[in-house]
Design an enzyme around this catalytic site. Structure first.
Site, short mmCIF file in Angstrom:
data_model
loop_
_atom_site.label_atom_id
_atom_site.label_comp_id
_atom_site.label_asym_id
_atom_site.label_seq_id
_atom_site.Cartn_x
_atom_site.Cartn_y
_atom_site.Cartn_z
CB SER A 113 -7.96 -9.58 34.07
OG SER A 113 -6.68 -9.46 33.51
CG HIS A 114 -7.32 -6.15 31.48
ND1 HIS A 114 -7.41 -7.53 31.40
CD2 HIS A 114 -8.09 -5.65 30.50
CE1 HIS A 114 -8.21 -7.84 30.39
NE2 HIS A 114 -8.63 -6.73 29.83
CG ASP A 277 -3.12 -7.71 34.70
OD1 ASP A 277 -2.31 -8.30 35.43
OD2 ASP A 277 -4.08 -8.29 34.16
CG ASP A 279 -5.31 -10.94 37.06
OD1 ASP A 279 -4.89 -10.05 36.29
OD2 ASP A 279 -5.59 -12.09 36.67
CG ASP A 281 -2.99 -12.31 34.31
OD1 ASP A 281 -3.06 -11.06 34.25
OD2 ASP A 281 -3.94 -13.07 34.00
NE ARG A 282 -4.09 -8.73 30.19
CZ ARG A 282 -4.90 -8.25 29.27
NH1 ARG A 282 -4.72 -7.05 28.78
NH2 ARG A 282 -5.91 -8.98 28.83
CB THR A 344 -7.41 -15.21 21.97
OG1 THR A 344 -6.84 -14.65 20.80
CG2 THR A 344 -7.38 -14.20 23.09
CD GLU A 363 -3.21 -14.73 25.38
OE1 GLU A 363 -4.10 -14.87 24.55
OE2 GLU A 363 -3.43 -14.54 26.59
CD GLU A 364 -2.92 -9.23 21.49
OE1 GLU A 364 -2.75 -8.01 21.67
OE2 GLU A 364 -3.87 -9.87 21.97
CE LYS A 376 -2.88 -12.85 30.77
NZ LYS A 376 -3.91 -13.44 29.93
NE ARG A 496 -9.36 -7.90 22.69
CZ ARG A 496 -9.61 -6.96 23.59
NH1 ARG A 496 -9.41 -5.69 23.29
NH2 ARG A 496 -10.08 -7.28 24.79
C1 G1P Z 1 -8.09 -10.58 26.34
C2 G1P Z 1 -6.81 -10.74 25.56
C3 G1P Z 1 -6.36 -12.18 25.62
C4 G1P Z 1 -6.24 -12.62 27.07
C5 G1P Z 1 -7.53 -12.35 27.81
C6 G1P Z 1 -7.39 -12.63 29.30
O1 G1P Z 1 -9.08 -11.38 25.78
O2 G1P Z 1 -6.96 -10.33 24.24
O3 G1P Z 1 -5.14 -12.30 24.95
O4 G1P Z 1 -5.95 -13.99 27.15
O5 G1P Z 1 -7.89 -10.97 27.67
O6 G1P Z 1 -6.40 -11.84 29.90
P1 G1P Z 1 -10.18 -10.83 24.75
O7 G1P Z 1 -10.85 -9.65 25.43
O8 G1P Z 1 -9.43 -10.38 23.55
O9 G1P Z 1 -11.08 -11.99 24.51
ZN ZN Z 2 -4.86 -10.17 34.21
#
Ligand code: G1P
Ligand code: ZN
Length: 543
Positions: A113-114, A277, A279, A281-282, A344, A363-364, A376, A496
């Site tokens: 992901s990010h 991001d 991949d 999805d954000r 989450t 999601e936030e 997403k 968090r």
């Molecule tokens: C984080 C984000 C959550 C998201 C996840 C995957 O997870 O907070 O909302 O679904 O990445 O992208 P966390 O690191 O908080 O478990």
């Molecule tokens: Zn992602």
């Protein structure tokens, strides 16, 4: 076909989190590590014999080598066909779409992901099931169980075919179909947003800066924004996916997308700014001098979704993760539709979408999506925003202000404390949980606690229960603090802290969120002992 059956031993700690397994790339590259996990996935999902499987990733370092191994392994395990994005590229929402469209058994999605990519950064792998969404908990549990008992993995000796051209190949009796990773996604978007209307918006001089952060969305954004919608060349910046994301940390927040934020808050800002991001999805959306908080974006999209081409019949329900602000709840209440608060992680939305109980969810953490896929979808959210702007012909700032005027403003912020020693973070949460019943009625930094609990979710579609999903503290003045530990970090623990408060008065909608939330932040610090226990005076990232 020549299949090697390679003896192996369980590798400790291969427990998939909310988004599959994330580790340092070098860990995944250790001999047998990836193979072990892939075989465990195959066992955990009930085998891939006679199945069609989608394979693709965000293009980060090791993506192509890992795909070659996965192809050789699913061939050895009897899959009939692999559908692979050209050059190994598939954004996460595009992979979700492809699984659904082809009625595949599921798909391997390679992404962290990010998180940054590269030999010294992060890699990740997850399996999405037939509805296109991340494997639900019983499946990830089965995968984890398989990692503990695994004794061999299967791999064909033949080399995997080249994946950089579209075409059909044979790998030891399995068909490997290499597809254009963008085409099906563009077709889907054409049905959901009004390309003509947005084209007219760009033709009227509307300006956009989309920052792909050298990650997977570049080809998708270029094809749609500059191709289909006629935005000028240069609208998409950092549009070529690179194995190390050009050293970008592809997380669209004010810290990592600073370049975009600087432009949008500078003198030459275009009408709209957006980023996705690693991949895809954000998403984050900005206007001139304003960044839209993801929780607000969810609420706002829910309130305006019926304006977009694919949603004229309206919204059936809204879902948000628990730490996401309650702004979306106000919209659902006004629309008279169901509102669902989930743990989450995107996988909890899948059942609600499948059951037709929710149309939009978010999601936030900058994730928004709808029932069009089971992930997403960053570019989707940005395109819906464009469709809303094209219809309402107001600036982003005006649309946001109008929303707050109607519903009130939920001031919101998340504070992240990264790479904490695991023992300290675990003890902090354990002590918080242990003391919950004593909190109501007590005053901390001038704030009286009204409610305190550990979020537990009962899935309304199948009755499954997920407990210990985060500590929620409600204060007497209606503000809220939530504490949880990240499930996606790869270094130590990340705490968090999510805080919010509601402000109905439009005369007070232009304040600095950190200032408005200072009281609840201080109370949260006292309650959990963040500074005292970690020695950290301030968080690493504030969003
Ligand atoms: C984080 C984000 C959550 C998201 C996840 C995957 O997870 O907070 O909302 O679904 O990445 O992208 P966390 O690191 O908080 O478990
Ligand atoms: Zn992602």
């Amino acid at each position: 076909m020549a299949v090697s059956i390679v003896p192996t031993q369980p590798i400790a700690g291969q427990k998939p989190g909310t988004s599959g397994l994330r580790k340092k790339t070098r860990v995944f590259m250790e001999p047998g590590y990836l193979e072990n996990y892939v075989q465990a996935i195959i066992e955990g999902v009930g085998g891939v014999k006679d199945r069609e499987i989608v394979v693709g990733g965000d293009g980060r370092y090791f993506n192509d080598a890992a795909i070659a191994i996965i192809l050789r392994m699913i061939a050895a395990n009897g899959a009939t066909k692999a559908i692979v994005g050209r050059a190994g590229i598939l954004s996460t929402p595009a992979a979700s779409n492809l699984i659904r469209k082809r009625a595949a058994y599921g798909g391997f999605v390679l992404s962290a992901s990010h998180n940054p990519g590269g030999p010294d950064e992060d890699f990740g792998l997850k399996f999405n099931v037939a509805n296109g969404g991340p494997a639900p908990e019983p499946v990830t549990d089965a995968i984890f169980e398989a990692t503990k008992t695994i004794s061999e993995f299967r791999i064909v000796e033949e080399a995997a075919p080249p994946i950089d051209v579209v075409g059909t190949f044979d790998l030891a009796g399995m068909t490997v179909e290499i597809v254009d990773p963008v085409a099906d996604y563009v077709e889907m978007m054409r049905g959901l947003v009004d390309f003509e209307r947005i084209r007219a918006l760009f033709a009227s001089g509307f300006t956009l800066r989309f920052d792909a952060m050298s990650a997977v969305t570049g080809p998708y954004a270029t094809a749609i924004l500059e191709g289909e919608l006629g935005a000028p060349k240069g609208t998409v910046v950092n549009g070529t996916p690179l194995p190390d994301f050009g050293h970008h940390h592809p997380d669209p927040n004010p810290v990592h997308a600073k370049e975009l934020f600087d432009v949008m808050f500078g003198p030459d800002a275009p009408d709209m700014g957006a980023a996705s991001d690693g991949d895809g999805d954000r998403n984050i959306v900005l206007g001139r001098g304003i960044s839209v908080a993801p929780s607000d974006s969810l609420a706002l999209l829910a309130a305006n979704l019926h304006l977009a081409k694919g949603y004229t019949s309206g919204v059936k329900g809204v879902a948000r993760s628990m730490p996401t602000s309650r702004a979306a709840d106000r919209v659902a209440a006004k629309l008279g539709v169901g509102m669902y608060e989930t743990p989450t992680g995107w996988k909890f939305f899948g059942n609600l979408l499948d059951a037709g109980m929710a149309t939009i969810c978010g999601e936030e953490s900058a994730g928004t999506g709808s029932d069009h896929v089971r992930e997403k979808d960053g570019l989707w959210a940005i395109l819906i925003w464009l469709d809303v702007v094209a219809t309402r012909r107001m600036s982003i700032a005006e649309i946001v202000a109008d929303h707050w005027k109607t519903y009130g403003r939920d001031y919101y912020s998340r504070h992240d404390y990264e790479a904490l020693p695991t023992e300290i973070a675990d003890a902090m949460l354990a002590d918080l949980r242990g003391g919950l019943t004593d909190l109501p009625g007590k005053v901390f930094a001038g704030m009286r606690v009204a409610t305190a609990d550990d979020f537990s979710y009962t899935d309304p579609t199948d009755g499954s229960v997920s407990s210990k999903q985060g500590v929620r503290i409600g204060f007497e003045d209606g503000s809220r603090a939530v504490f949880r530990l990240s499930g996606t970090g790869t270094q130590g623990a990340t705490l968090r802290l999510y805080v919010e408060c509601f402000e109905p008065d439009p005369a007070r909608h232009d304040l600095d969120p950190q200032m408005v939330l200072a009281g609840v932040l201080e109370a949260a610090d006292v309650i959990a002992g963040i500074e005292k226990r970690t020695g950290r005076e301030r968080p690493d990232v504030i969003t």
